[in-house]
Scaffold this active site. Structure first.
Site, short mmCIF file in Angstrom:
data_model
loop_
_atom_site.label_atom_id
_atom_site.label_comp_id
_atom_site.label_asym_id
_atom_site.label_seq_id
_atom_site.Cartn_x
_atom_site.Cartn_y
_atom_site.Cartn_z
N LYS A 23 0.86 -1.19 0.00
CA LYS A 23 0.00 0.00 0.00
C LYS A 23 0.89 1.23 0.00
O LYS A 23 1.69 1.43 0.91
CB LYS A 23 -0.91 0.01 1.24
CG LYS A 23 -1.67 1.34 1.43
CD LYS A 23 -2.58 1.32 2.66
CE LYS A 23 -3.19 2.70 2.92
NZ LYS A 23 -4.03 2.75 4.13
N ASP B 206 -2.54 10.29 3.53
CA ASP B 206 -3.94 9.92 3.72
C ASP B 206 -4.66 10.96 4.56
O ASP B 206 -4.62 10.91 5.79
CB ASP B 206 -4.02 8.53 4.38
CG ASP B 206 -5.46 8.08 4.59
OD1 ASP B 206 -6.37 8.70 4.01
OD2 ASP B 206 -5.66 7.08 5.32
N LYS C 284 -9.96 13.00 8.07
CA LYS C 284 -9.46 12.68 9.40
C LYS C 284 -9.39 13.94 10.25
O LYS C 284 -9.24 15.03 9.71
CB LYS C 284 -8.04 12.09 9.27
CG LYS C 284 -7.97 10.72 8.66
CD LYS C 284 -6.55 10.19 8.71
CE LYS C 284 -6.46 8.80 8.07
NZ LYS C 284 -7.22 7.77 8.82
N ASP D 162 1.64 6.41 5.55
CA ASP D 162 0.66 5.47 5.01
C ASP D 162 1.17 4.75 3.75
O ASP D 162 0.44 4.01 3.10
CB ASP D 162 -0.67 6.20 4.73
CG ASP D 162 -1.88 5.31 4.93
OD1 ASP D 162 -1.73 4.26 5.56
OD2 ASP D 162 -2.96 5.68 4.44
N ASP E 225 -12.12 7.27 3.70
CA ASP E 225 -10.91 7.03 4.50
C ASP E 225 -10.53 5.56 4.51
O ASP E 225 -9.45 5.20 4.95
CB ASP E 225 -11.14 7.55 5.93
CG ASP E 225 -9.83 7.71 6.69
OD1 ASP E 225 -8.76 7.65 6.05
OD2 ASP E 225 -9.89 7.90 7.92
N GLU F 120 -9.38 3.83 2.17
CA GLU F 120 -8.86 3.92 0.81
C GLU F 120 -7.79 2.88 0.51
O GLU F 120 -7.58 2.54 -0.65
CB GLU F 120 -8.30 5.33 0.56
CG GLU F 120 -6.84 5.57 0.99
CD GLU F 120 -6.61 5.40 2.48
OE1 GLU F 120 -7.59 5.50 3.24
OE2 GLU F 120 -5.47 5.15 2.90
N ARG G 119 -7.67 -0.34 1.03
CA ARG G 119 -8.23 -1.53 0.37
C ARG G 119 -8.63 -1.22 -1.07
O ARG G 119 -8.63 -2.09 -1.93
CB ARG G 119 -9.39 -2.08 1.21
CG ARG G 119 -10.52 -1.13 1.38
CD ARG G 119 -11.41 -1.48 2.57
NE ARG G 119 -10.87 -1.00 3.84
CZ ARG G 119 -11.49 -1.16 5.01
NH1 ARG G 119 -12.63 -1.82 5.08
NH2 ARG G 119 -10.94 -0.69 6.12
N1 BES Z 1 -4.22 4.65 6.88
C1 BES Z 1 -5.38 4.39 7.67
C2 BES Z 1 -5.12 3.38 8.77
C3 BES Z 1 -4.36 3.91 9.96
C4 BES Z 1 -4.99 4.67 10.90
C5 BES Z 1 -3.05 3.54 10.13
C6 BES Z 1 -4.29 5.09 12.02
C7 BES Z 1 -2.36 3.96 11.24
C8 BES Z 1 -2.98 4.74 12.18
C9 BES Z 1 -6.49 3.84 6.80
O1 BES Z 1 -6.52 4.30 5.51
C10 BES Z 1 -7.75 4.25 7.45
O2 BES Z 1 -8.00 5.42 7.52
N2 BES Z 1 -8.52 3.30 7.92
C11 BES Z 1 -9.75 3.59 8.59
C12 BES Z 1 -10.76 2.58 8.14
C13 BES Z 1 -12.16 2.91 8.55
C14 BES Z 1 -12.64 4.15 7.84
C15 BES Z 1 -13.04 1.74 8.24
C16 BES Z 1 -9.49 3.49 10.09
O3 BES Z 1 -8.72 2.63 10.51
O4 BES Z 1 -10.05 4.31 10.82
ZN ZN Z 2 -4.75 4.91 4.71
MN MN Z 3 -7.58 6.14 5.35
#
Ligand code: BES
Ligand code: ZN
Ligand code: MN
Length: 494
Positions: A266, A271, A278, A289, A348, A350, A352
């Site tokens: 990834k 992000d 966020k 990210d 968010d 994204e 996947r």
């Molecule tokens: N890059 C983030 C995951 C992340 C969050 C990594 C905090 C490290 C620290 C990912 O793209 C994301 O935002 N995931 C969301 C998914 C949710 C919207 C289902 C998350 O984990 O909040």
């Molecule tokens: Zn992300």
């Molecule tokens: Mn995200």
């Protein structure tokens, strides 16, 4: 760093610091025993006073030890026993590196491989020592106006039995290459996102290719990805001024007909969350990210440096997730390269979305196994903290191989299930599949989403959101899971 070998008598070694592993403090063996004898029980005396804690990796620096030529001695505890396990040995190797840094010596001789490690041969121990030495010298000042001036370090490995020299040499070489790979991963991760864009990552792949003729690099542009119908990946970069890139690096060191190990990283270079934005506190961390992608670069570098007899394809799905006039909105429906339609309920989620098209695309390499590496969910930090990578897989054998590689490299992962109950959380009223599965089991439903695009091969997913970088005073990329992946790959080479 230069790493050499010596079989000389430790008592007569001229070195700024001699490192001795201490097993059972009541029954010294190997180099520790030789030094103890020569110094009329100097070490035994100190150990009797309890100055060295029995915890694996505790250290004690000694000056002016009588009757030996080494200027200093560094004692490193194995945990109180004459043999230890992989995790504790790695702690010892890391502790040695840190203590030597603190002592500010520029050359040292280490007898650490004196201590036996479970079933591991000497090359494994030499690898661990070399890796920890090199990686603990890591320093990132790319964005500082004044660069630190760094003196080269000389480490000599003391090998008790000359017969083991060749093994130790191989191991040390591998350790250095793995650390070099980790350094690439850390550098790319630490770089600010206004420098480290998808285009920059594509350029980095080309630079890597210039250094290693064994690599073949192809980069897909947005226009090419459109032709391939990667509607999911492109929906992530839609709001950004930075164009997405799909970066493919092929390394063929194995037999021509050997199916490759495919790594998919990834590479979200920043992000923001997109329209589902966020909160601002700590958002700077989302420059990390792309650490999954960075680990793919790190592994490709290490594999090429070692010229390993294996076929590997490293693919990076790179995009920047921004809000903007053309950004994907919650509720938008996109069509992935696989043909499955996706309802983007949260922009968010994204990671996947970029990975699923990459997972479809890499089918063309006829993979033996596919491993994707991604900072995919905050939920994996809730589940496993910052210690352990989340592992998910559609194949028990592959999952076990990765689990074992994690233990052996002290870069651990732990499996989470992808059972049907979780798959059912992914249901959309309007498309084939939504990109989120509700609050519960967030890491698993993300894994379930990916599994829908990985049905044609043996596949594993590593969620590294908790382990890829550290927060606080030592903020920065860790280089994980390069050691885990390299252990996995090396196991398949031998
Ligand atoms: N890059 C983030 C995951 C992340 C969050 C990594 C905090 C490290 C620290 C990912 O793209 C994301 O935002 N995931 C969301 C998914 C949710 C919207 C289902 C998350 O984990 O909040
Ligand atoms: Zn992300
Ligand atoms: Mn995200």
């Amino acid at each position: 760093m230069k790493i050499s070998l010596t079989n000389a008598d430790p008592v007569k070694l001229k070195t700024s610091c001699l490192v001795l592993p201490i097993g059972d403090p009541k029954k010294l063996t190997g180099c520790a025993r030789s030094i103890d004898n020569a110094s009329s029980g100097y070490i035994t005396d100190i150990l009797k006073q309890g100055d060295l804690s029995a915890k694996a990796g505790s250290t004690l620096l000694l000056h002016k030890v009588p009757n030996i030529t080494a200027k200093r001695l560094l004692l490193v505890s194995s945990g109180g026993a004459p043999s230890t396990n992989a995790i504790n040995f790695d702690r010892m190797a890391a502790a040695q590196a840190k203590a030597l840094n603190q002592a500010k010596v520029k050359d040292a001789t280490s007898c650490l491989t004196d201590i036996a490690v479970d079933t591991k041969p000497v090359d494994w121990a030499a690898r661990s020592v070399a890796r920890e030495m090199v990686i603990n010298q890591y320093h990132f000042d790319q964005h500082k106006s004044k660069k630190a001036d760094r003196k080269p370090y000389k480490l000599s490995l003391h090998i008790a039995d000359k017969k083991n020299n060749r093994l130790a040499e191989t191991g040390a070489g591998r350790g250095v290459a793995i650390a070099n790979g980790m350094q690439t991963t850390r550098d790319l991760g630490n770089m600010a996102a206004n420098f480290c864009t998808p285009t920059f990552l594509a350029e980095h792949a080309k630079t890597l290719k210039k250094q290693h003729a064994s690599l073949k690099v192809t980069v897909l542009s947005e226009a090419q990805m459109e032709k391939l119908k990667m509607g999911s990946l492109l929906s992530v970069s839609a709001g950004s001024a930075e164009p997405a890139k799909m970066i493919c690096m092929e390394y063929k060191g194995g037999k021509a007909n050997q199916k490759p190990i495919v790594l998919v990283g990834k590479g979200v270079t920043f992000d923001t969350g997109g329209i589902s934005m966020k909160p601002s506190a700590g958002m700077d961390e989302m420059k990390y990210d792309m650490c999954g992608a960075a680990s793919v670069f790190g592994v490709m570098r290490a594999v090429a440096e070692l010229a390993l007899p294996v076929n590997i394809v490293g693919v990076v799905a790179a995009a920047e997730n921004m809000p903007g006039g053309r950004a994907t909105k919650p509720g938008d429906i996109v069509t992935s390269m696989s043909g499955q339609t996706i309802e983007v309920l949260n922009t968010d989620a994204e990671g996947r979305l970029v990975l699923c098209d990459a997972l479809t695309y890499i089918g063309k390499y006829k993979p033996d196994v596919v491993i994707d590496i991604a900072t995919l969910t905050g939920a994996v930090v809730v589940a496993l903290g910052h210690h352990t990578t989340g592992l998910m897989s559609n194949d028990d054998k592959l999952a076990n191989e990765l689990y074992d590689a994690g233990i052996a490299s002290a870069d651990k992962c732990w499996r989470l299930p992808l059972w049907d109950e979780y798959q059912k959380q992914l249901s959309s009223n309007f498309a084939d599949i939504p990109n989120i599965g509700g609050r519960a089991a967030g890491s698993i439903t993300a894994g379930c989403f990916l599994s829908r695009f990985a049905e044609d091969y043996r596949w594993a997913h590593l969620d590294i959101a908790g382990v890829a970088w550290r927060q606080g005073a030592a903020k920065g990329a860790t280089g994980r899971p390069v050691p885990l992946l390299m252990e996995f790959i090396l196991n398949r080479c031998t």
